[in-house]
Design a protein around this motif. Structure first.
Motif, PDB file in Angstrom:
ATOM      1  N   SER A  60       0.835  -1.207   0.000  1.00  0.00           N
ATOM      2  CA  SER A  60       0.000   0.000   0.000  1.00  0.00           C
ATOM      3  C   SER A  60       0.868   1.256   0.000  1.00  0.00           C
ATOM      4  CB  SER A  60      -0.913   0.021   1.231  1.00  0.00           C
ATOM      5  OG  SER A  60      -1.793  -1.067   1.237  1.00  0.00           O
ATOM      6  N   THR A  82      -4.324   1.837  -2.100  1.00  0.00           N
ATOM      7  CA  THR A  82      -3.789   1.305  -3.349  1.00  0.00           C
ATOM      8  C   THR A  82      -4.285   2.120  -4.539  1.00  0.00           C
ATOM      9  OG1 THR A  82      -5.631  -0.274  -3.475  1.00  0.00           O
ATOM     10  CG2 THR A  82      -3.584  -1.038  -2.438  1.00  0.00           C
ATOM     11  N   SER A 235       0.217  -9.246   0.469  1.00  0.00           N
ATOM     12  CA  SER A 235       0.344  -7.925  -0.157  1.00  0.00           C
ATOM     13  C   SER A 235      -0.979  -7.452  -0.739  1.00  0.00           C
ATOM     14  CB  SER A 235       1.404  -7.970  -1.258  1.00  0.00           C
ATOM     15  OG  SER A 235       1.473  -6.742  -1.955  1.00  0.00           O
ATOM     16  N   GLU A 236      -1.191  -6.128  -0.660  1.00  0.00           N
ATOM     17  CA  GLU A 236      -2.351  -5.493  -1.268  1.00  0.00           C
ATOM     18  C   GLU A 236      -2.124  -5.212  -2.743  1.00  0.00           C
ATOM     19  OE1 GLU A 236      -5.635  -4.221   0.420  1.00  0.00           O
ATOM     20  OE2 GLU A 236      -4.808  -6.164   0.996  1.00  0.00           O
ATOM     21  N   ASP A 237      -0.904  -5.360  -3.207  1.00  0.00           N
ATOM     22  CA  ASP A 237      -0.586  -5.074  -4.604  1.00  0.00           C
ATOM     23  C   ASP A 237      -1.250  -6.117  -5.498  1.00  0.00           C
ATOM     24  OD1 ASP A 237       0.764  -4.923  -7.166  1.00  0.00           O
ATOM     25  OD2 ASP A 237       2.190  -3.603  -6.184  1.00  0.00           O
ATOM     26  N   SER A 238      -2.119  -5.666  -6.359  1.00  0.00           N
ATOM     27  CA  SER A 238      -2.876  -6.585  -7.214  1.00  0.00           C
ATOM     28  C   SER A 238      -2.298  -6.696  -8.616  1.00  0.00           C
ATOM     29  CB  SER A 238      -4.341  -6.126  -7.301  1.00  0.00           C
ATOM     30  OG  SER A 238      -4.426  -4.813  -7.863  1.00  0.00           O
ATOM     31  N   SER A 239      -1.100  -6.182  -8.823  1.00  0.00           N
ATOM     32  CA  SER A 239      -0.481  -6.233 -10.144  1.00  0.00           C
ATOM     33  C   SER A 239      -0.299  -7.680 -10.590  1.00  0.00           C
ATOM     34  CB  SER A 239       0.876  -5.526 -10.126  1.00  0.00           C
ATOM     35  OG  SER A 239       0.742  -4.178  -9.746  1.00  0.00           O
ATOM     36  N   ASN A 240      -0.445  -7.881 -11.876  1.00  0.00           N
ATOM     37  CA  ASN A 240      -0.370  -9.226 -12.435  1.00  0.00           C
ATOM     38  C   ASN A 240       1.070  -9.536 -12.838  1.00  0.00           C
ATOM     39  OD1 ASN A 240      -1.162 -11.724 -13.424  1.00  0.00           O
ATOM     40  ND2 ASN A 240      -1.723 -10.897 -15.433  1.00  0.00           N
ATOM     41  N   THR A 244       4.916 -15.155  -8.876  1.00  0.00           N
ATOM     42  CA  THR A 244       5.069 -14.691  -7.503  1.00  0.00           C
ATOM     43  C   THR A 244       5.543 -15.856  -6.646  1.00  0.00           C
ATOM     44  OG1 THR A 244       2.737 -15.178  -6.997  1.00  0.00           O
ATOM     45  CG2 THR A 244       3.268 -12.947  -7.716  1.00  0.00           C
TER      46      THR A 244
END
Length: 267
Positions: A60, A82, A235-240, A244
């Protein structure tokens, strides 16, 4: 992976993982300050962030408030966003353990000199017993086997400290280029462009591996590169991202599978 011709690595959190340093760092930060009696509460807050049980989550953005924080209750209660459209001029990205420590330091209103002193103290301890970081020889072996044109190591850590870590790990021979104090995210975009020009590569042939999404991966993804995100934290990061993983061992297994596939393709 058969299409990858260059790999860019981050150093801290990617070539090694040390998941307890923050406790010592926080202790050194609050020594002889009004926050020292609240040390355990601050540690609990950070551990709640790392475990995903706090209103601020890893991945975030933290907007720096204009007012000074005075009480422990104010200190431990904060959140992030975000939504980048909500960001003001002053914000910090909490993408990894060090950046979360940066946010906490900012909220503690610790002086730059004290922060640097605490940082250097922890970094020195990480290279000697009983706090020495673990050398992952299996990871290093798989990096050495990678059949690519360029292997690049980048870190935002200032040269003296980063050089000491590279020397301690014994990994300088694994890379064609090493960039210290690299000023990512801008620095990685510049290195990607340089590799393209010098090696005649498409961005889709370049892979970036790192634990700090904003610095290590987002510029690469925007440029069209491939990405691997490594982080032990929810993680709050929703990037594709393309891949991972949580641990160095998982990353090692992934590289091993890449190398095995490369060998099969070559044969």
């Amino acid at each position: 992976m058969k299409d990858i011709k260059a790999v860019i690595w981050d150093l801290d959190g990617t070539m090694y993982q040390e998941l307890t340093f923050y406790r010592r760092y926080l202790r050194y930060l609050v020594e002889e300050s009004k926050w020292e009696p609240h040390y355990e509460t601050i540690v609990d807050t950070v551990e709640n962030i790392f475990s995903g049980h706090h209103s601020f989550r890893v991945g975030s953005y933290y907007c720096i408030p204009p007012e000074k924080i005075n009480t422990i209750d104010e200190l431990i209660e904060f959140s992030g966003t975000t939504d980048t459209t909500q960001l003001s001029v002053g914000y910090l990205y909490g993408g990894d353990a060090w950046s979360v420590m940066n946010i906490i330091s900012s909220r503690l209103n610790i002086s730059p000199d004290k922060r640097k002193e605490s940082f250097n103290r922890v970094r020195e301890e990480m290279l000697q017993e009983p706090y020495a970081i673990e050398k992952k020889s299996t990871l290093f072996n798989e990096i050495e086997k990678l059949n690519v044109y360029k292997k690049v190591l980048m870190t935002n850590t200032y040269t003296q400290s980063a050089q000491a870590f590279v020397d301690y790990l014994g990994v300088s021979k694994l890379f064609d280029e090493i960039h210290y104090d690299s000023k990512k995210p801008i620095g990685i975009a510049e290195v990607i462009r340089s590799i393209q020009i010098r090696e005649g590569l498409e961005t889709s042939e370049i892979l970036s591996i790192g634990d700090h999404a904003y610095n290590d991966l987002l510029p690469a993804k925007i440029a069209g590169c491939r990405t691997i995100h490594i982080s032990p934290y929810p993680s709050e990061d929703s990037s594709n991202w393309d891949r991972t993983v949580k641990t160095i061992d998982e990353l090692t297994d992934l590289l091993k599978s890449f190398n095995e596939l490369s060998t099969m393709t070559t044969n």
